[in-house]
Design a protein around this motif. Structure first.
Motif, short mmCIF file in Angstrom:
data_model
loop_
_atom_site.label_atom_id
_atom_site.label_comp_id
_atom_site.label_asym_id
_atom_site.label_seq_id
_atom_site.Cartn_x
_atom_site.Cartn_y
_atom_site.Cartn_z
N HIS B 129 33.94 60.63 34.50
CA HIS B 129 32.68 60.90 33.79
C HIS B 129 31.95 62.05 34.48
O HIS B 129 31.67 61.98 35.68
CB HIS B 129 31.80 59.65 33.79
CG HIS B 129 30.70 59.72 32.78
ND1 HIS B 129 29.64 60.58 32.89
CD2 HIS B 129 30.51 59.06 31.62
CE1 HIS B 129 28.83 60.44 31.85
NE2 HIS B 129 29.35 59.52 31.06
N ALA B 132 28.25 60.75 35.67
CA ALA B 132 28.14 59.47 36.36
C ALA B 132 29.20 59.30 37.44
O ALA B 132 29.12 58.37 38.24
CB ALA B 132 28.25 58.32 35.36
N GLU B 133 30.21 60.19 37.50
CA GLU B 133 31.26 60.03 38.51
C GLU B 133 31.60 61.35 39.22
O GLU B 133 31.50 61.46 40.43
CB GLU B 133 32.53 59.44 37.85
CG GLU B 133 32.32 58.01 37.40
CD GLU B 133 33.52 57.37 36.71
OE1 GLU B 133 33.64 56.14 36.75
OE2 GLU B 133 34.33 58.09 36.09
N TYR B 134 31.99 62.35 38.42
CA TYR B 134 32.55 63.58 39.01
C TYR B 134 31.60 64.24 40.01
O TYR B 134 32.04 64.68 41.07
CB TYR B 134 32.93 64.56 37.90
CG TYR B 134 33.58 65.82 38.42
CD1 TYR B 134 34.92 65.82 38.80
CD2 TYR B 134 32.85 67.00 38.56
CE1 TYR B 134 35.52 66.97 39.31
CE2 TYR B 134 33.44 68.15 39.07
CZ TYR B 134 34.77 68.13 39.44
OH TYR B 134 35.35 69.26 39.94
N ILE B 135 30.31 64.31 39.67
CA ILE B 135 29.37 65.04 40.56
C ILE B 135 29.23 64.38 41.93
O ILE B 135 28.77 65.00 42.87
CB ILE B 135 27.94 65.18 39.95
CG1 ILE B 135 27.35 63.81 39.65
CG2 ILE B 135 27.94 66.09 38.74
CD1 ILE B 135 25.82 63.85 39.59
N TYR B 136 29.65 63.12 42.05
CA TYR B 136 29.53 62.44 43.34
C TYR B 136 30.74 62.72 44.25
O TYR B 136 30.80 62.24 45.37
CB TYR B 136 29.41 60.93 43.13
CG TYR B 136 28.08 60.54 42.51
CD1 TYR B 136 26.95 60.47 43.31
CD2 TYR B 136 27.97 60.29 41.16
CE1 TYR B 136 25.72 60.13 42.75
CE2 TYR B 136 26.76 59.95 40.59
CZ TYR B 136 25.63 59.88 41.39
OH TYR B 136 24.42 59.55 40.85
N VAL B 138 33.80 61.88 43.12
CA VAL B 138 34.76 60.84 42.74
C VAL B 138 36.09 61.49 42.36
O VAL B 138 36.12 62.46 41.62
CB VAL B 138 34.22 60.01 41.55
CG1 VAL B 138 35.33 59.16 40.93
CG2 VAL B 138 33.07 59.13 42.01
#
Lengths: 115, 391
Positions: B129, B132-136, B138
């Motif tokens: 995502h 909700a995911e990639y920018i962290y 993940v």
């Protein structure tokens, strides 16, 4: 200034969803797909986590910690952890900080600390 | 709906291949044409995930159909993340079943080693995502790591069980010429010995190096056709009897029960139902073990073992060659390799070999029903196929 991560509250059924979806996941109403923007709570419980030993190349640290947190309102969010020894089930509190630096973009997201 | 049969098959080694992607993709097409003696097709489907990003090549299907001198046949590209391969087989199935086409070639191809490992991992991570995911930061290994921790706590799976999957699949790959890794490993070497922490460092705690599949180049091909044409080829008859696909939430954190893989459960159910068989009828299966934990969990979700019991069946030896239900006789993604867009076609290739009785030293005796699970995203898009040996 304190930043927030926002969730989307369906104007029809009141369900709060994160992340954003064009159609509400709860009522599937497609006539009035309108949402109020509401801040996600910051407190929650750590559901699971990992320490990633080969983070993507735009990170300068040798590892990053990632976790899934169940927030007070029941929504779940993936975030970064700045916790020495994380344990599943522990109480955590989030702050919105820069979580990724690509060449020209900074991304803000939730970083969790021990509550 | 017409019945759909596999006429010809072909594969490249899954490894680092120093050829242009188009040639990597074309080679198993040539092998499959030779295998069944056909020289014309109506339609080509090419499954691939990263050519546009990794290899600076778009329009892959048009390039491949020309390279094989199969023009003016139709040609479409299919991108469905790591499930692209089985998705393309599904398209081929529908084309033959519907009567639209009589001979369809399905190729899965990927060349990931053109870039370094970190770039390859980042390219695969773009399926997470974006907000909700990639920018962290993940990546797929990190999603698998978080999932593994939950599974360990809930069902008592240990690092030792995970290592058993790796040891088994590395052993299976020893007899597969086309496998990426020909390296026997032992639990002692990767877990117990003083060198284990060097041999087998953490990648995404609790997952270690030997819990993760390699980054591979490679391609595989299936030619699908009608009963009449398949009979004329003189090859043992293998029917593609069941196709099932299901999806789940994009963001993994969003799932109600985070240890469930509902898309696997649903895709397998649909596939078995269409084929008219039960999980207990399956003689051999290829499951998507991009991470060792996934072989265990998929073996439960598709219905081979009750939820939470997959690691017990594994420890008892039920899933190795010679066991009650051999899983990943090819070596699986773990040792055969994982060229993402090619993987689903590679799994089907192995099952067809097994059902034909052409799998050599790794042949499963009396294999009659074969099953594949091709797992896209972190379980958000799954395609399961059921193959049946016919007389």
């Amino acid at each position: 200034m304190e930043y927030n991560i926002y969730a989307y509250k369906c104007k029809r059924c009141g369900h709060v969803q994160y992340p954003y979806r064009t159609i509400c996941r709860n009522c599937h109403e497609n006539d009035h797909n309108e949402f109020d923007i509401v801040p996600l709570p910051k407190k929650g419980k750590l559901l699971t986590y990992t320490i990633l030993y080969n983070p993507p190349s735009d990170y300068e640290t040798p590892t990053i910690s990632l976790g899934i947190v169940e927030l007070e309102d029941g929504n779940r969010i993936t975030g970064q952890l700045k916790i020495d020894k994380p344990k599943t089930g522990m109480a955590v509190v989030g702050r919105v900080e820069i979580v990724r630096n690509e060449s020209y973009n900074e991304y803000r997201g939730m970083v969790f600390y021990k509550a | 709906m017409r019945e759909v049969f596999v006429a010809g098959i072909g594969i490249t080694s899954f490894t680092r291949l120093e050829y242009p992607l188009v040639e990597i993709a074309a080679y198993p097409g040539l092998m499959a044409l030779r295998d069944c003696g056909l020289n014309k097709i109506d339609q080509l489907y090419v499954a691939n995930m990263g050519a546009g990003r990794v290899n600076h090549q778009t329009g892959l299907a048009s390039a491949v159909v020309d390279n094989l001198s199969l023009t003016p046949a139709g040609a479409d590209g299919i991108e469905n993340g790591p499930a692209s391969g089985a998705s393309a087989i599904k398209q081929g199935f529908m084309a033959v079943a519907s009567g639209l086409h009589d001979v369809v070639m399905v190729i899965g191809a990927e060349r990931m080693r053109e870039v370094n490992n970190l770039e390859a991992t980042d390219f695969v991570a773009t399926l997470t995502h974006p907000m909700a995911e990639y920018i962290y930061g993940v990546t797929l290994p990190s999603l698998a790591g978080m999932f593994t921790r939950l599974y360990m706590e809930k069902y008592g799976v240990t690092s030792r069980h995970l290592a058993m999957v790796a040891v088994k699949n590395h052993q299976h790959a020893m007899d597969n010429f086309y496998a990426h890794i020909h390296e026997p490993i032992t639990i002692e070497g990767i877990l117990d010995s003083p060198e284990a922490s060097t041999n087998n460092p953490y990648v995404a705690d609790p997952l270690r190096f030997y819990d993760c599949c390699p980054v591979s180049d490679g391609a595989a091909c299936l030619i699908l056709t009608t009963a009449d044409i398949a009979r004329k080829t003189g090859k043992p008859l293998v029917r593609l009897a069941g196709v099932g696909q299901a999806t789940d939430t994009h963001s993994v954190a969003d799932r109600k029960e985070p240890t469930d893989l509902l898309a696997v459960r649903e895709a397998a159910r649909k596939s078995f139902e269409m084929a008219g068989v039960k999980p207990s009828d399956v003689s051999v299966a290829e499951l998507h073990d991009a991470f060792t934990i996934l072989e265990i969990v998929e073996s439960e979700e598709v219905g081979f073992f009750p939820k939470g019991q997959g690691h017990i069946a594994l420890a008892e030896g039920a899933t190795k060659l010679g066991g009650k239900l051999p899983i990943n006789p090819s070596g699986g993604l773990k040792a055969k390799g994982h060229p993402v867009g090619a993987t689903g076609v590679g799994q089907a290739h192995e099952i067809v070999l097994q059902l034909r009785g052409e799998a050599g030293k790794r042949q499963v005796k009396n294999a009659k029903v074969g099953f594949t699970c091709n797992f896209g995203g972190f379980g958000n898009n799954v395609v399961c196929l059921t193959f049946v040996k016919e007389k």
